[in-house]
Design a protein around this motif. Structure first.
Motif, mmCIF file in Angstrom:
data_model
loop_
_atom_site.group_PDB
_atom_site.id
_atom_site.type_symbol
_atom_site.label_atom_id
_atom_site.label_comp_id
_atom_site.label_asym_id
_atom_site.label_seq_id
_atom_site.Cartn_x
_atom_site.Cartn_y
_atom_site.Cartn_z
ATOM 1 N N ASN A 118 17.038 12.466 55.104
ATOM 2 C CA ASN A 118 17.862 12.334 56.306
ATOM 3 C C ASN A 118 18.756 11.094 56.116
ATOM 4 O O ASN A 118 18.263 9.990 55.843
ATOM 5 C CB ASN A 118 16.941 12.172 57.528
ATOM 6 N N HIS A 119 20.056 11.299 56.241
ATOM 7 C CA HIS A 119 21.026 10.222 56.010
ATOM 8 C C HIS A 119 20.721 8.970 56.846
ATOM 9 O O HIS A 119 20.864 7.840 56.381
ATOM 10 C CB HIS A 119 22.418 10.765 56.356
ATOM 11 N N LEU A 120 20.267 9.195 58.075
ATOM 12 C CA LEU A 120 20.015 8.066 58.979
ATOM 13 C C LEU A 120 18.787 7.285 58.534
ATOM 14 O O LEU A 120 18.745 6.045 58.624
ATOM 15 C CB LEU A 120 19.849 8.567 60.416
ATOM 16 N N GLY A 122 18.014 7.072 55.511
ATOM 17 C CA GLY A 122 18.569 6.334 54.372
ATOM 18 C C GLY A 122 19.163 5.010 54.823
ATOM 19 O O GLY A 122 18.894 3.954 54.240
ATOM 20 N N HIS A 123 19.962 5.042 55.908
ATOM 21 C CA HIS A 123 20.574 3.801 56.404
ATOM 22 C C HIS A 123 19.492 2.761 56.729
ATOM 23 O O HIS A 123 19.674 1.569 56.488
ATOM 24 C CB HIS A 123 21.414 4.077 57.650
ATOM 25 N N LEU A 124 18.376 3.216 57.295
ATOM 26 C CA LEU A 124 17.310 2.260 57.642
ATOM 27 C C LEU A 124 16.592 1.768 56.384
ATOM 28 O O LEU A 124 16.240 0.587 56.283
ATOM 29 C CB LEU A 124 16.313 2.904 58.609
ATOM 30 N N VAL A 147 23.745 1.957 63.195
ATOM 31 C CA VAL A 147 25.067 1.927 63.823
ATOM 32 C C VAL A 147 26.101 2.305 62.765
ATOM 33 O O VAL A 147 26.343 1.535 61.828
ATOM 34 C CB VAL A 147 25.423 0.532 64.400
ATOM 35 N N SER A 148 26.681 3.483 62.926
ATOM 36 C CA SER A 148 27.649 3.906 61.917
ATOM 37 C C SER A 148 28.824 4.594 62.602
ATOM 38 O O SER A 148 28.939 4.567 63.827
ATOM 39 C CB SER A 148 26.965 4.854 60.928
ATOM 40 N N GLY A 149 29.676 5.225 61.787
ATOM 41 C CA GLY A 149 30.843 5.894 62.343
ATOM 42 C C GLY A 149 30.457 7.121 63.165
ATOM 43 O O GLY A 149 31.124 7.480 64.119
ATOM 44 N N THR A 333 27.503 0.393 54.482
ATOM 45 C CA THR A 333 28.301 1.619 54.519
ATOM 46 C C THR A 333 27.658 2.645 53.582
ATOM 47 O O THR A 333 26.759 2.316 52.805
ATOM 48 C CB THR A 333 29.758 1.317 54.095
ATOM 49 N N ASP A 334 28.144 3.895 53.655
ATOM 50 C CA ASP A 334 27.471 4.987 52.935
ATOM 51 C C ASP A 334 27.387 4.731 51.431
ATOM 52 O O ASP A 334 28.371 4.317 50.801
ATOM 53 C CB ASP A 334 28.218 6.306 53.201
ATOM 54 N N ASN A 335 26.222 5.005 50.885
ATOM 55 C CA ASN A 335 25.969 4.789 49.455
ATOM 56 C C ASN A 335 24.771 5.649 49.058
ATOM 57 O O ASN A 335 24.064 6.175 49.925
ATOM 58 C CB ASN A 335 25.689 3.303 49.211
HETATM 59 ZN ZN ZN Z 1 26.334 6.705 57.185
#
Ligand code: ZN
Ligand code: KG4
Length: 375
Positions: A118-120, A122-124, A147-149, A333-335
């Motif tokens: 899950n992308h989110l 991933g952010h965490l 908190v993203s776009g 940011t996304d990576n």
């Molecule tokens: Zn993102």
């Protein structure tokens, strides 16, 4: 060199407009990394065009994968890759399918498992990635703010894959609000960083008319669309435009593309926007920390690159006597490194699957963090 106990994961991210591939060791160390941003392609349209994004991923991901694998060959570690972590949602379906297709075909050809991420999450998980800068190693349980776009949400993280959603935005995401108001101020898409740079020019003690933040029914929800409307009103007032036809935000914003705002007004609106958004996020996080006294704080997503937000959250964490973990800017940011970090934890949890690419790995435009992959 890798030791016998090391786990090496290949990771691919393609949920929106960054094509990215990385090799991550033990979920914390990024050995090789490539991120190709499509920003310049989408900027003229003022937002991401899904079909264009999917085509760019299709063109770029194989090249990036090749580069990463060649570098891995050079390091003598290519043969030790244990699995492939893939973003399978939430995001743009076409873009997700391209990454999932390429990654699962590569894994299948080598008899390796894939790990849907899950992308989110991933952010965490980006907060676990080690850089040269030593930051607190995150501890669990934690309050997580993404908190993203495209997303703004507060969660309680028990452990990998066990995440309870506390709340989130009921309209625009924080990054979306930054981007829409930045556009009004003449910055190209995505304008969050440019808006923040403009806000930094506001003199201390200078006159800023605050923008209102709507109260939400639920304590951990956010609402940012009112900030955008109020910013447009301030912009109209500052430029003396009284003859505008009432209409949608996008129509009104277009007037400022033709007739830019005076710089002083743009700076004041940028500062007020940042103040309002940071203030709302800060308040939500503080409420969540107070209600969860056993939790540390973890922050992720593109807007976590915002310097005043980082400072405000560090202050809250210190007031509440908690540790705070925020990734270095490049992993906000996304990576793909963050997908490798999340994938590693999930693989250890037995969530790897041997996926025949001919049956297709499922991807999900919507996927609530913490829930099982939607059926
Ligand atoms: Zn993102
Ligand atoms: O996480 P991300 O790369 O992509 C999504 O998953 O959406 O986040 C991109 C968002 C954009 O809205 C961008 O304007 C915002 O992060 N952003 C910032 C800053 N840097 C990036 N917003 C405010 N201040 C910044 N310094």
């Amino acid at each position: 060199m890798l030791s016998m106990s090391d786990r090496l994961l290949l990771a691919i991210e393609s949920s929106c407009d960054e094509s990215a591939v990385a090799l991550v060791r033990n979920g914390v160390e990024v050995l090789v990394e490539r991120v190709a941003s499509q920003t310049a392609i989408h900027a003229p349209f003022g937002g991401v065009i899904p079909e264009v994004a999917a085509r760019a991923h299709h063109e770029w991901l194989p090249l990036l994968l090749n580069e990463v694998l060649q570098e891995a060959e050079g390091l003598g570690i290519a043969a030790t890759i244990e699995g492939v972590a893939l973003t399978t949602g939430p995001g743009l379906v076409g873009s997700l399918l391209v990454g999932a297709g390429i990654g699962s075909a590569w894994a299948w050809a080598r008899g390796l498992p894939v790990v849907p991420v899950n992308h989110l999450e991933g952010h965490l998980r980006a907060a676990w990635l080690r850089d040269l800068v030593e930051v607190d190693v995150p501890t669990l349980p934690a309050i997580g703010l993404v908190v993203s776009g495209g997303h703004t949400l507060l969660v309680r993280i028990e452990r990998s894959g066990v995440i309870v959603r506390l709340g989130g935005t009921i309209d625009d995401a924080a990054g979306e609000a930054f981007d829409k108001i930045a556009r009004l101020l003449g910055a190209p898409y995505p304008g969050g960083a440019a808006l923040s740079a403009l806000a930094a020019k506001a003199s201390r003690g200078g006159r800023i008319t605050p923008l209102p933040i709507a109260k939400t029914d639920q304590p951990y929800d956010f609402s940012f669309s009112g900030v955008k409307t109020a910013a447009i009103r301030q912009a109209l007032l500052a430029s003396g435009i009284t003859d505008h036809t009432p209409g949608r935000a996008a129509t009104l914003t277009r007037q400022f593309t033709e007739r830019p705002l005076p710089e002083g007004a743009a700076i004041a609106i940028a500062a007020a926007t940042e103040q309002a958004i940071v203030g709302a996020l800060r308040a939500g996080v503080q409420r969540a920390l107070r209600a969860n006294p056993d939790c540390s704080l973890i922050v992720g997503g593109g807007v976590a690159a915002n310097v005043p937000l980082r400072a405000a959250l560090a202050l809250v964490a210190s007031e509440e006597r908690r540790t705070i973990s925020v990734p270095p800017l490049k992993w906000c940011t996304d990576n793909a490194a963050m997908i490798g970090a999340a994938g590693d934890a999930l693989l250890r949890d037995g969530r790897g699957v041997y996926q025949d690419p001919s049956t297709g790995l499922e991807v999900h435009a919507q996927w609530r963090i913490g829930s099982e992959v939607p059926a």
